[in-house]
Design a protein around this motif. Structure first.
Motif: not given
Ligand SMILES: CC(C)(COP(=O)([O-])OP(=O)([O-])OC[C@H]1O[C@@H](n2cnc3c(N)ncnc32)[C@H](O)[C@@H]1OP(=O)([O-])[O-])[C@@H](O)C(=O)NCCC(=O)NCCSC(=O)C[C@@](C)(O)CC(=O)[O-]
Ligand SMILES: NC(=O)C1=CN([C@@H]2O[C@H](COP(=O)(O)OP(=O)(O)OC[C@H]3O[C@@H](n4cnc5c(N)ncnc54)[C@H](OP(=O)(O)O)[C@@H]3O)[C@@H](O)[C@H]2O)C=CC1
Length: 433
Positions: A11, A16, A87, A89, A96, A99, A265, A271, A275, A383
């Motif tokens: 943790r 960032r 890539e 994100s 995330f 966490k 889908r 995919k 990632n 976003r």
């Protein structure tokens, strides 16, 4: 619910906002590796003369960004996970979700023994079923011959454990019999190991059957070498300012159902899983083509290409996610042994067996899938993803140094992440507009 299993706390806060050098120092300190090892992760770890010994016609080396995903807690042990990927994100999303998962008890994993299949193709037979029984009656002899080729592996408790014989009574080339050697490859990926065994026993098989052996090669559909991970998240853990946790859970399960029934889908859903998986495979010097081939073949094993994960709602209303898939990863052999950065990445992970590495890797795949489904089922992917992709767009428009973040911030703030817009902002910042 912080765990300091084996002294590691994954943790790491505020990553960032640090520079790459500061992040590396923080990771090295957290996992307890020395500067000589951590420096291999900072770039320039693969000298050209070493690369020249790895593949053919070498002209140089090719670099990828290396990130470290934080927050992973698996079976009560914390892991910092190196991920080599281009890539944006992906690393943020994995961190995330890890966490959220650690606040709900972490990932629970398990796996099968590391059994790989080697296939031996036999043609020229009139009596394929008779040949099958001939081979099975001499199983012990075949196993012994295969194992005589790799005493080191046998010494580690591995080796050929069983033999299967598959009959294809009518192919365009006549009846075909395919022998599978089932080999426990311990901490190896195992391709070279099982290929050697297949080539060793081929003459004996020709002698037994009177047929002609053609191919002798492993199968990348490593369906006996599975790694699994499970997570369970509460409604409260998934509640945000904008979205109620119940709505998020229902949305994730609907998104899963879409992938379960529709191959168009499922391809994208899987995919998203890859990632997470491929960057760990690459960072540890493993064969990502083998992992990709195994993953998609496994997803199609019923004849209907489908999701590699499942998402359900438990009786208590919690969201339960699982993944189970082939994971032929090694700690010895291949580039894991020769690439200095891969060696350092394995030290950061702190794994002691190939099965532990496989379990960590599928956990990252499950986290990555959850991140994508959570975003898709709520605000949409753009976003979060585009805000991070904005830095790439800024670089593409010619930004450098501090300009990159300045241009990216403005692109993301206006929800207009386009190259032309980046160029306009850059020109304005440089007083050229
Ligand atoms: C991108 C986030 C995480 C932002 O999400 P957010 O809500 O803006 O994040 P936050 O600022 O609240 O931060 C939450 C945590 O995320 C991590 N985090 C957040 N930002 C950073 C960062 N810059 N650098 C490092 N870590 C970051 C970090 O762990 C942080 O915790 P903290 O450390 O602050 O306590 C979220 O929107 C998300 O998960 N989106 C999904 C992204 C994704 O799936 N990307 C994959 C690429 S899209 C694709 O190829 C696959 C797809 C989608 O087609 C698959 C499919 O269809 O199924
Ligand atoms: N279709 C595919 O996926 C194919 C992939 N490949 C490539 O094969 C390579 C991987 O093959 P792999 O067989 O793993 O590599 P290696 O042959 O390099 O390593 C395996 C060998 O390492 C030795 N070893 C030492 N310690 C251990 C241990 N703890 N557990 C297991 N073995 C141990 C064993 O015996 P010993 O010391 O006697 O060698 C074993 O045979 C990758 O580079 C992959 O790209 C190749 C062909 C096809």
């Amino acid at each position: 619910m912080e765990s300091l299993a084996q002294g590691v706390n994954s943790r790491l806060e505020n990553m960032r906002n640090l520079s790459p050098a500061e992040r590396l120092e923080k990771v090295a300190e957290a996992v307890g590796i020395d500067v000589a090892t951590s420096s291999k992760l900072a770039g320039d770890a693969l000298p050209v003369d070493l690369a020249n010994g790895m593949i053919e016609n070498v002209v140089g080396t090719f670099e990828l960004p290396l990130g470290v995903a934080t927050n992973f807690q698996i079976n009560g042990k914390d892991y910092l996970v190196p991920m080599a990927v281009e890539e944006p994100s992906v690393v943020a999303a994995a961190s995330f979700m890890a966490k959220l998962v650690r606040d709900c008890g972490g990932f629970q994993t398990s796996s099968t023994a590391p059994i790989m299949r080697a296939q031996i193709q036999i043609l020229g037979l009139q009596d394929p079923y008779g040949a099958r029984l001939q081979i099975l009656s001499r199983k012990a002899e075949l196993i012994e011959a295969a194992n005589a080729k790799d005493p080191v592996l046998v010494g580690f408790g591995g080796g050929c454990k069983d033999v299967e014989v598959h009959v294809f009574p009518s192919s365009r080339r006549g009846p075909m019999v395919v022998v599978h050697l089932l080999v426990d490859v311990r901490d190896a990926m195992g391709a070279n190991t099982v290929n050697t065994m297949a080539e060793t026993v081929a003459p004996l098989i020709e002698e037994l059957t009177g047929g002609t052996v053609r191919l002798r090669i492993l199968s990348n559909l490593a369906d006996l070498r599975l790694a699994r991970a499970r997570v369970e998240l509460t409604e409260a853990a998934l509640t945000t300012k904008a979205y109620d946790g119940r709505r998020v859970i229902e949305g994730i399960v609907d998104a899963y159902e879409f992938a379960a029934i529709d191959p168009y889908r499922a391809a994208t859903h899987n995919k998203g899983i890859m990632n997470g998986i491929d960057p760990v495979v690459v960072a540890t010097g493993n064969d990502w083509r083998a992992i990709e081939a195994g993953a998609h073949a496994y997803a199609a094993r019923s004849g209907h290409y489908t999701s590699l994960t499942t998402w359900e709602i438990a009786a208590n209303g919690n969201l339960v996610g699982t993944i189970e898939m082939p994971m032929a990863l090694g700690l010895v052999g291949g580039a894991t042994k020769t690439h200095p950065a891969a060696q350092a990445a394995l030290k950061v992970l702190g794994v002691t067996s190939a099965t532990e590495l496989a379990e960590v890797t599928v956990s990252v795949g499950l986290a990555q899938n959850m991140a994508a489904l959570r975003a898709l089922a709520t605000e949409g992917i753009q976003r979060g993803h585009m805000a991070l992709h904005a830095r790439n767009i800024a670089i593409g428009a010619g930004a450098s140094g501090a300009e990159i973040d300045a241009v990216a911030r403005e692109l993301a703030a206006n929800h207009d992440v386009r190259s032309a817009r980046a160029q306009e902002i850059l020109n304005r910042l440089r007083g050229e507009g």
